[in-house]
Every structure is written in structure tokens, then in C-alpha cells.
Design a protein around this motif. Sequence first.
Motif, short mmCIF file in Angstrom:
data_model
loop_
_atom_site.label_atom_id
_atom_site.label_comp_id
_atom_site.label_asym_id
_atom_site.label_seq_id
_atom_site.Cartn_x
_atom_site.Cartn_y
_atom_site.Cartn_z
N GLU A 44 40.84 44.49 36.01
CA GLU A 44 39.78 45.44 36.40
C GLU A 44 38.42 44.77 36.18
OE1 GLU A 44 38.95 49.16 38.00
OE2 GLU A 44 40.92 48.33 37.53
N LEU A 45 37.54 44.85 37.17
CA LEU A 45 36.23 44.21 37.04
C LEU A 45 35.16 45.23 36.68
CD1 LEU A 45 36.06 41.73 40.05
CD2 LEU A 45 35.90 41.17 37.62
N PRO A 46 34.32 44.90 35.69
CA PRO A 46 33.20 45.79 35.40
C PRO A 46 32.16 45.71 36.51
CG PRO A 46 33.05 43.79 34.08
CD PRO A 46 34.35 43.71 34.83
N GLU A 47 31.33 46.73 36.62
CA GLU A 47 30.24 46.67 37.58
C GLU A 47 29.32 45.52 37.19
OE1 GLU A 47 27.23 49.92 39.54
OE2 GLU A 47 29.11 50.54 38.62
N ALA A 49 29.90 42.41 37.39
CA ALA A 49 30.69 41.37 36.71
C ALA A 49 30.03 40.02 36.92
CB ALA A 49 32.10 41.35 37.29
N GLN A 53 33.77 36.15 35.44
CA GLN A 53 34.69 37.30 35.39
C GLN A 53 35.34 37.53 36.76
OE1 GLN A 53 31.79 40.14 33.77
NE2 GLN A 53 33.16 40.51 32.03
#
Length: 185
Positions: A44-47, A49, A53
Motif C-alpha cells: 500500500e502506498l501512502p499519499e 509517496a 517507496q
Amino acid sequence: MTTLTIYEDKNPDNVVVSTTDPNEIKSLLDKVGVAFERWKAGAELPENATQDQVIAAYKTEVDRLSAAAGYQTVDVIRITPDNPKKDELRAKFLDEHTHDEDEVRFFVEGSGAFYLHLGDKVYQVVCTRDDLLSVPAGTQHWFDMGPEPRFTCIRLFVTPDGWVAKFTGDKISSIIPRFGEQVAA
Ligand SMILES: [Fe+2]
């Protein structure tokens, strides 16, 4: 939505194919030697990223494709509509050109349109999240990010220095509908 629209190059009013079916898009592009894949993130990628990442989330696919096609370097490009140079950036690749190496883009988010001029047809591929498109070296093409560009892409290169646009001088891109400006039928 990912879309393939095929136009006659001399008569763009004549749409030969228009499809949003990923399997049909892959099949039609395979027939003309253009790789199209759909990738899933391994994490899952953070906003917002970071580049590292983003690449880490798709490492399996990036490594597989790099090994198969000889890509040596990978980076991430992100463009948003608040970019003060968005018009300049859009204009940069709007005219038909070729490269000496493949143009390989994976869409992590957002969208953009590749136009491939193959024989007497123009294949417009609107790429969206999860799409990988590889424009083979030497293919006449252009890219339109649209008037309000928004995308994050992983780019794979053999040598970034070798990825230079050679413009053909053909004005065809001016008669094919632009991305983000098409009028709904
Ligand atoms: Fe290009």
C-alpha cells in the motif's frame, strides 16, 4: 478509464476501434508489437509517496521487465495541475517524434495519453492507474498529458541520456483529438 481508440491517420473522423476492455486493448497492442500490462502494487502506498517507496512497491514487476528488456535505470515522475510549467511540459512531447530506445511508463496514479502512429493508423492509448505501456524504439508517437496534468509514473530506461526526442516534423498530432479536450459523442 483505460481506453484504446484507433483512428485513420488521414481521416481522424473515422474511428476504427474504440475499446475500454483491458484484454482487448492488450491483444490489439500485442498485434502491433507494443507491450501493455497491468501491474498490482506489492504494498500500500501512502499519499505523496517518495520515489523509493513507489519503486519498492512495484519492485517485482520492475525487476522482471528490466531483466527481460535490459532496462538499467528507473525513476519516478510526478506532475500535478498546480505545476507552474504544466503548459510547457505538455507542449514538450506533443509533436510526433521517435526515440532510439523504448519509452516505458507505468502509471502509479493519474492518467495520460500515448499516440502511436503505426502505418496508416493512430493508436491513442489513454493510460490510467496500473497500466504499463512500452513504446518500442523508433516508433513514431507523441504523448499528451492534457491541460490539467495529473500523474505519477515509473519510467524505465536503458540509458536516460539516450532517451532523447527526435521530431519527425509531421504535423499529424494537430489533427488527432487531444487528450482531455475530446468532446463526448
Ligand atoms: Fe516520446
